[in-house]
Design a protein around this motif. Structure first.
Motif, short mmCIF file in Angstrom:
data_model
loop_
_atom_site.label_atom_id
_atom_site.label_comp_id
_atom_site.label_asym_id
_atom_site.label_seq_id
_atom_site.Cartn_x
_atom_site.Cartn_y
_atom_site.Cartn_z
N ALA A 177 0.87 -1.19 -0.01
CA ALA A 177 0.05 -0.12 0.03
C ALA A 177 0.75 1.14 0.13
O ALA A 177 2.04 1.15 0.43
CB ALA A 177 -0.73 -0.08 1.08
N ASN A 178 0.46 2.44 -0.50
CA ASN A 178 1.14 3.91 -0.28
C ASN A 178 1.40 3.95 0.99
O ASN A 178 2.37 5.11 1.18
CB ASN A 178 0.39 4.79 -1.09
CG ASN A 178 0.27 4.47 -2.57
OD1 ASN A 178 1.14 3.77 -3.17
ND2 ASN A 178 -0.72 5.03 -3.20
N ILE A 179 0.62 3.66 2.02
CA ILE A 179 0.57 4.17 3.54
C ILE A 179 0.46 2.62 4.24
O ILE A 179 -0.32 2.00 4.26
CB ILE A 179 -0.18 5.06 3.80
CG1 ILE A 179 -0.21 6.30 3.07
CG2 ILE A 179 0.14 5.29 5.28
CD1 ILE A 179 -1.05 7.58 3.63
N LEU A 180 1.70 2.50 4.99
CA LEU A 180 1.80 1.22 5.84
C LEU A 180 1.72 1.68 7.25
O LEU A 180 2.69 2.53 7.66
CB LEU A 180 2.73 0.32 5.41
CG LEU A 180 2.74 -0.22 3.98
CD1 LEU A 180 4.03 -0.84 3.66
CD2 LEU A 180 1.78 -1.25 4.06
N PRO A 181 0.90 1.43 8.01
CA PRO A 181 0.77 1.86 9.50
C PRO A 181 2.03 1.15 10.16
O PRO A 181 2.49 0.21 10.06
CB PRO A 181 -0.42 1.35 10.08
CG PRO A 181 -0.83 -0.02 9.22
CD PRO A 181 -0.15 0.48 8.01
N ARG A 189 7.09 8.88 11.37
CA ARG A 189 6.30 8.90 10.02
C ARG A 189 7.56 9.13 8.96
O ARG A 189 8.09 10.25 8.94
CB ARG A 189 5.29 10.00 9.84
CG ARG A 189 4.58 9.64 8.44
CD ARG A 189 3.54 10.98 8.13
NE ARG A 189 2.30 10.65 8.83
CZ ARG A 189 1.82 11.26 10.11
NH1 ARG A 189 2.56 12.39 10.39
NH2 ARG A 189 0.55 10.88 10.58
N VAL A 190 7.86 8.07 8.34
CA VAL A 190 8.79 8.33 7.20
C VAL A 190 8.37 7.82 5.77
O VAL A 190 7.44 7.22 5.43
CB VAL A 190 9.97 7.39 7.52
CG1 VAL A 190 10.41 7.73 8.97
CG2 VAL A 190 9.74 5.85 7.44
N ALA A 191 9.05 8.46 4.84
CA ALA A 191 8.89 8.04 3.36
C ALA A 191 9.98 7.27 3.07
O ALA A 191 11.06 7.57 3.42
CB ALA A 191 8.67 9.20 2.38
N VAL A 192 9.82 6.32 2.12
CA VAL A 192 11.04 5.27 1.49
C VAL A 192 11.28 5.51 0.20
O VAL A 192 10.09 5.52 -0.70
CB VAL A 192 10.58 3.95 2.29
CG1 VAL A 192 11.55 3.03 1.59
CG2 VAL A 192 10.45 4.03 3.73
N GLU A 219 5.25 4.85 10.71
CA GLU A 219 4.42 4.69 9.54
C GLU A 219 5.23 5.07 8.26
O GLU A 219 5.94 5.88 8.38
CB GLU A 219 3.30 5.70 9.81
CG GLU A 219 2.44 5.77 8.67
CD GLU A 219 0.99 6.82 8.95
OE1 GLU A 219 0.45 6.68 9.74
OE2 GLU A 219 1.40 8.06 8.25
N VAL A 220 5.07 3.96 7.39
CA VAL A 220 5.83 4.08 6.12
C VAL A 220 5.03 4.55 5.11
O VAL A 220 3.97 3.95 4.66
CB VAL A 220 6.43 2.62 5.84
CG1 VAL A 220 7.14 2.78 4.48
CG2 VAL A 220 7.23 2.38 7.03
N ILE A 221 5.64 5.80 4.19
CA ILE A 221 4.73 5.99 3.09
C ILE A 221 5.74 5.91 2.06
O ILE A 221 6.92 6.06 1.98
CB ILE A 221 4.59 7.66 3.27
CG1 ILE A 221 3.62 7.97 4.42
CG2 ILE A 221 4.00 8.43 2.12
CD1 ILE A 221 3.45 9.31 4.91
N PHE A 222 4.95 5.59 0.64
CA PHE A 222 5.73 5.16 -0.64
C PHE A 222 5.08 6.29 -1.40
O PHE A 222 4.09 6.16 -2.28
CB PHE A 222 5.41 3.86 -1.07
CG PHE A 222 6.51 3.09 -0.69
CD1 PHE A 222 7.65 2.84 -0.99
CD2 PHE A 222 5.92 2.20 0.48
CE1 PHE A 222 8.48 1.61 -0.49
CE2 PHE A 222 6.92 1.31 1.36
CZ PHE A 222 8.43 0.99 0.57
N PRO A 223 5.70 7.62 -1.72
CA PRO A 223 5.09 8.61 -2.70
C PRO A 223 5.38 7.93 -3.92
O PRO A 223 6.36 7.05 -4.25
CB PRO A 223 5.95 9.60 -2.28
CG PRO A 223 6.69 9.81 -1.11
CD PRO A 223 7.04 7.97 -0.92
N LEU A 224 4.66 8.61 -4.77
CA LEU A 224 4.66 8.11 -6.50
C LEU A 224 6.46 8.88 -6.66
O LEU A 224 6.50 10.25 -6.69
CB LEU A 224 3.86 8.81 -7.31
CG LEU A 224 3.89 8.71 -8.62
CD1 LEU A 224 4.00 7.02 -8.92
CD2 LEU A 224 2.89 9.40 -9.44
#
Length: 437
Positions: A177-181, A189-192, A219-224
């Protein structure tokens, strides 16, 4: 720009404005960098040392010499390992000098090789779908028996390159998912950065990285996002590299504005070093210079960030003796040495033994092991001797290029030990069973 030519009117060789760097004038020629430089240690030639290369680039910047083939060979034999930066008492950032100079000489090799590399840098790496297709075809090439049939028919050099091709995994990494808790209370909260090659060759490392972050309360975020552009930058292609940098800056800063980010996490040392230097890459871009500074300030290596955040225990024991290989762009480029070792030492049962010259380049250096195979193999043999002398059960190297190089070295020179990413062992210490999103 291929060569300098005397100006028809003045007879002077033109200067290169973008080589007018303050770093060129910091070097005091003390020579402390010499024995830290892999190519100087092998050749004992001044022109193959950081000091010698700085002198050549300065002469080119002043218009005193041409960018001829000899000049290019000296600049391109450099691995850009930046060991000289760690040794330099004057703080010369040699990497900036070399990368800026390479912008004017382009990729290494013959005209055909240059054209192929430029095609890869501009038409393959920036496009995730095209890169995935290329790796899918390579996987078919390996698993249909075509590789075994074709390799004996290849010329010697091409056969050697084919032997270095790693086994392409049966599946590629795609975030669930684009956001993983976070698992448990959220602590950050981090982006990878997913990367370009990492999800295709080291999808298991990306999966491990996500699990470790989540189990550490992130919390892991995967931006485009796009390829980071590191390979482009290191090999003289900066037009597309800057486009990729702008895309990533826009994507990750938008995520930061929407959700608030504590860090942008990178698990590949070369990518992290490049992203931390987007501010230098885009220093002349008035629209992005300030945004690049904000972006670069957020970038953290995965080990660097987790060492600061702290692991969430209890950790399972791993009864293993490991030795640690410092990736050049982590130790010399990002000045990160202590944090990965602290994380390893936090794992119960795991013993860390240091190898001699752990921060000496293994010879991978992006695509250097392909473009300068002879020098690369000399350095790899030296590295494998150090690995063997450490008497460890496994090697830890938190960078994909180092992992591929060390595995190849183990198979060809020994000792043939398992090679792990730092995130692999932390994931195992947290418990190997995957956590569903």
């Amino acid at each position: 720009m291929e060569h300098f030519h005397p100006n028809a009117e003045t007879g002077d060789k033109p200067k290169i404005p973008s080589l007018d760097l303050a770093e060129l004038y910091q070097c005091v020629h003390c020579g402390l960098c010499l024995n830290q430089c892999p190519t100087y240690r092998v050749t004992r030639l001044e022109a193959e040392s950081p000091r010698g290369r700085i002198h050549l680039v300065k002469a080119a910047a002043d218009g005193r010499i041409e960018l001829n083939d000899r000049f290019k060979e000296h600049l391109q034999l450099c691995l850009l390992c930046r060991a000289c930066e760690s040794a330099c008492p004057s703080g010369v950032q040699y990497g900036r000098i070399a990368e800026t100079a390479r912008e004017h000489i382009g990729p290494p090799g013959s005209p055909a090789a240059k054209a192929l590399l430029n095609f890869v840098f501009t038409q393959i790496l920036p496009y995730a779908a095209r890169l995935k297709l290329a790796f899918t075809l390579l996987r078919l090439y390996q698993r249909t028996g075509l590789q075994k049939f074709m390799r004996p028919l290849m010329p010697g050099k091409l056969r050697d390159l084919d032997a270095m091709l790693p086994l392409i995994p049966s599946k590629f990494f795609q975030p669930a998912a684009n956001i993983l808790p976070a698992i448990g209370p959220r602590r950050a909260r981090v982006a990878v950065l997913n990367g370009c090659v990492m999800p295709l060759l080291f999808g298991d490392v990306n999966e491990a990285t996500v699990r470790v972050l989540r189990r550490s309360g992130c919390e892991v975020i995967f931006p485009l996002q796009s390829c980071c552009g590191a390979l482009n930058i290191h090999n003289g292609e900066q037009v597309v590299a800057k486009q990729l940098a702008r895309r990533n800056i826009d994507a990750f800063l938008a995520a930061s504005q929407d959700a608030g980010l504590d860090a942008i996490i990178v698990n590949a040392a070369g990518c992290g070093a490049a992203m931390k230097e987007y501010d230098f890459l885009l220093r002349d871009d008035t629209a992005y210079a300030e945004k690049a500074k904000r972006f670069s300030a957020l970038v953290k290596d995965a080990g660097e960030f987790l060492a600061g955040l702290g692991l969430v225990g209890p950790l399972q024991p791993i009864n293993l003796t490991v030795t640690y290989q410092d990736p050049c762009h982590l130790a010399h480029g990002q000045k990160i040495r202590r944090q990965p070792r602290e994380l390893l030492q936090a794992i119960p049962g795991l013993k860390l033994v240091e190898m001699d010259g752990s921060d000496r380049c293994c010879g991978s250096a992006g695509i250097y092991n392909l473009t300068h195979a002879s020098m690369s193999q000399q350095l790899l043999k030296e590295k494998m001797q150090a690995v063997g002398a450490a008497n460890a059960d496994a090697v830890v190297a938190p960078n994909p290029g180092c992992m591929l190089q060390l595995r190849y070295g183990g198979q060809n020179y020994g000792p043939n030990l398992p090679v792990y990413h730092l995130m692999d062992l932390l994931d195992r210490a947290y418990g190997e069973a995957p956590v569903k999103p």
